[in-house]
Design an enzyme around this catalytic site. Structure first.
Site, PDB file in Angstrom:
ATOM      1  N   ASP A 117     -19.045  57.476 -23.764  1.00 41.32           N
ATOM      2  CA  ASP A 117     -19.634  58.718 -23.311  1.00 41.32           C
ATOM      3  C   ASP A 117     -20.975  58.083 -23.561  1.00 41.32           C
ATOM      4  O   ASP A 117     -21.821  58.297 -24.816  1.00 41.32           O
ATOM      5  CB  ASP A 117     -19.546  59.921 -24.205  1.00 41.32           C
ATOM      6  CG  ASP A 117     -20.108  61.174 -23.650  1.00 41.32           C
ATOM      7  OD1 ASP A 117     -21.283  60.944 -22.912  1.00 41.32           O
ATOM      8  OD2 ASP A 117     -20.056  62.270 -24.422  1.00 41.32           O
ATOM      9  N   ASP A 147     -24.794  63.226 -15.036  1.00 42.11           N
ATOM     10  CA  ASP A 147     -25.834  64.078 -15.195  1.00 42.11           C
ATOM     11  C   ASP A 147     -25.846  65.382 -15.828  1.00 42.11           C
ATOM     12  O   ASP A 147     -26.558  65.768 -16.496  1.00 42.11           O
ATOM     13  CB  ASP A 147     -26.424  64.229 -13.425  1.00 42.11           C
ATOM     14  CG  ASP A 147     -27.802  64.790 -13.461  1.00 42.11           C
ATOM     15  OD1 ASP A 147     -28.671  64.737 -14.431  1.00 42.11           O
ATOM     16  OD2 ASP A 147     -28.120  65.472 -12.222  1.00 42.11           O
ATOM     17  N   SER A 187     -24.190  55.648  -9.030  1.00 39.94           N
ATOM     18  CA  SER A 187     -23.596  55.621  -7.642  1.00 39.94           C
ATOM     19  C   SER A 187     -22.086  55.715  -7.295  1.00 39.94           C
ATOM     20  O   SER A 187     -21.554  55.997  -6.335  1.00 39.94           O
ATOM     21  CB  SER A 187     -24.189  54.971  -6.716  1.00 39.94           C
ATOM     22  OG  SER A 187     -25.533  55.441  -6.309  1.00 39.94           O
ATOM     23  N   THR A 188     -21.444  55.136  -8.431  1.00 39.28           N
ATOM     24  CA  THR A 188     -19.927  55.020  -8.304  1.00 39.28           C
ATOM     25  C   THR A 188     -19.226  56.162  -8.351  1.00 39.28           C
ATOM     26  O   THR A 188     -17.885  56.077  -8.333  1.00 39.28           O
ATOM     27  CB  THR A 188     -19.741  53.717  -9.196  1.00 39.28           C
ATOM     28  OG1 THR A 188     -19.507  54.394 -10.518  1.00 39.28           O
ATOM     29  CG2 THR A 188     -20.432  52.518  -8.904  1.00 39.28           C
ATOM     30  N   GLY A 189     -19.526  57.119  -8.893  1.00 41.54           N
ATOM     31  CA  GLY A 189     -18.770  58.545  -9.080  1.00 41.54           C
ATOM     32  C   GLY A 189     -18.756  59.276  -7.613  1.00 41.54           C
ATOM     33  O   GLY A 189     -18.346  58.692  -6.635  1.00 41.54           O
TER      34      GLY A 189
HETATM   35  P1  ADP Z   1     -23.304  59.376  -8.889  1.00 42.33           P
HETATM   36  O1  ADP Z   1     -23.683  60.685  -8.012  1.00 42.33           O
HETATM   37  O2  ADP Z   1     -24.306  58.521  -8.986  1.00 42.33           O
HETATM   38  O3  ADP Z   1     -22.089  58.714  -8.169  1.00 42.33           O
HETATM   39  P2  ADP Z   1     -21.596  60.416 -11.032  1.00 42.33           P
HETATM   40  O4  ADP Z   1     -22.060  61.044 -12.213  1.00 42.33           O
HETATM   41  O5  ADP Z   1     -20.796  61.278 -10.240  1.00 42.33           O
HETATM   42  O6  ADP Z   1     -23.069  59.858 -10.368  1.00 42.33           O
HETATM   43  O7  ADP Z   1     -20.985  58.938 -11.601  1.00 42.33           O
HETATM   44  C1  ADP Z   1     -21.412  57.848 -12.148  1.00 42.33           C
HETATM   45  C2  ADP Z   1     -20.601  57.268 -13.140  1.00 42.33           C
HETATM   46  O8  ADP Z   1     -20.723  57.817 -14.484  1.00 42.33           O
HETATM   47  C3  ADP Z   1     -19.018  57.305 -13.005  1.00 42.33           C
HETATM   48  O9  ADP Z   1     -18.296  55.942 -13.075  1.00 42.33           O
HETATM   49  C4  ADP Z   1     -18.673  58.442 -13.820  1.00 42.33           C
HETATM   50  O10 ADP Z   1     -17.439  58.321 -14.344  1.00 42.33           O
HETATM   51  C5  ADP Z   1     -19.449  58.119 -14.928  1.00 42.33           C
HETATM   52  N1  ADP Z   1     -19.658  59.162 -16.175  1.00 42.33           N
HETATM   53  C6  ADP Z   1     -19.198  60.519 -15.818  1.00 42.33           C
HETATM   54  N2  ADP Z   1     -19.537  61.094 -17.114  1.00 42.33           N
HETATM   55  C7  ADP Z   1     -19.916  60.124 -18.100  1.00 42.33           C
HETATM   56  C8  ADP Z   1     -20.460  60.083 -19.460  1.00 42.33           C
HETATM   57  N3  ADP Z   1     -20.711  61.167 -20.038  1.00 42.33           N
HETATM   58  N4  ADP Z   1     -20.838  58.775 -20.030  1.00 42.33           N
HETATM   59  C9  ADP Z   1     -20.870  57.606 -19.084  1.00 42.33           C
HETATM   60  N5  ADP Z   1     -20.592  57.574 -17.813  1.00 42.33           N
HETATM   61  C10 ADP Z   1     -19.986  58.938 -17.102  1.00 42.33           C
END
Ligand code: ADP
Length: 167
Positions: A11, A35, A118-120
């Site tokens: 995290d 975010d 960007s991968t989420g």
């Molecule tokens: P985007 O809108 O840029 O795609 P997201 O937040 O949806 O951003 O996803 C970006 C990445 O962050 C994904 O791989 C997601 O699994 C990951 N992610 C979500 N929460 C956390 C966290 N607390 N720490 C690290 N990575 C995270």
């Protein structure tokens, strides 16, 4: 000394690094995913600081303090929304990483951690995004010696495997 690059599953809000990078949206007013996690961990002062920044275009990034986070600073990087790959997404993702590294250098960071920008929700294919991320970081650290460590902070075993294969 050469900059160390490594991938971990964690995290990002818990990392004791100088800078963490947020995968923000262009309004910079909070959102879901990483975010949302960063804003809740940093506390309401982060949102106040972001309000003063007036948004950020895709492919760019802006800097705030880390407030209640263990990280000293947050770089709010806005990645592109994946639209099939022909809308300049690779270039925008690349400049987003580049800009984040430049801002980290500006505050004398020795350590920085990136999420998989960007991968989420933004839908960028992880394999392609990771290749760009690693290439940009490698290019940057070969020209700029200040960073000691760059961490690719993955949130799933699948993403971690992708990065480990590249590193
Ligand atoms: P985007 O809108 O840029 O795609 P997201 O937040 O949806 O951003 O996803 C970006 C990445 O962050 C994904 O791989 C997601 O699994 C990951 N992610 C979500 N929460 C956390 C966290 N607390 N720490 C690290 N990575 C995270």
């Amino acid at each position: 000394m050469a900059t160390k690059l490594r991938a971990i599953k964690a995290d990002i809000t818990k990392l004791q690094v100088d800078v963490i990078v947020d995968a923000a949206n262009s309004k910079l007013l909070g959102g879901g995913g990483v975010d949302g996690a960063i804003h809740s961990a940093a506390g309401p002062e982060l949102l106040e600081a972001c309000r003063a920044l007036g948004g950020c275009a895709a492919g760019n990034a802006k800097l705030t303090k880390g407030f209640l986070l263990p990280a000293k600073h947050v770089v709010h990087a806005v990645g592109p929304v994946w639209q099939g790959g022909k809308q300049n997404e690779p270039e925008l993702l690349a400049t987003c990483y580049r800009r984040a590294l430049e801002l980290a250098t500006l505050v004398d960071a020795k350590t920085i951690a990136f999420p998989c920008i960007s991968t989420g929700v933004y839908g960028y294919p992880v394999n392609q995004a990771a290749r760009i991320a690693v290439a940009q970081v490698r290019a940057y650290v070969s020209e700029n010696g200040e960073l000691e460590e760059v961490v690719f902070c993955c949130f799933s075993d699948k993403d971690l495997a992708v990065y480990e294969a590249l590193l």
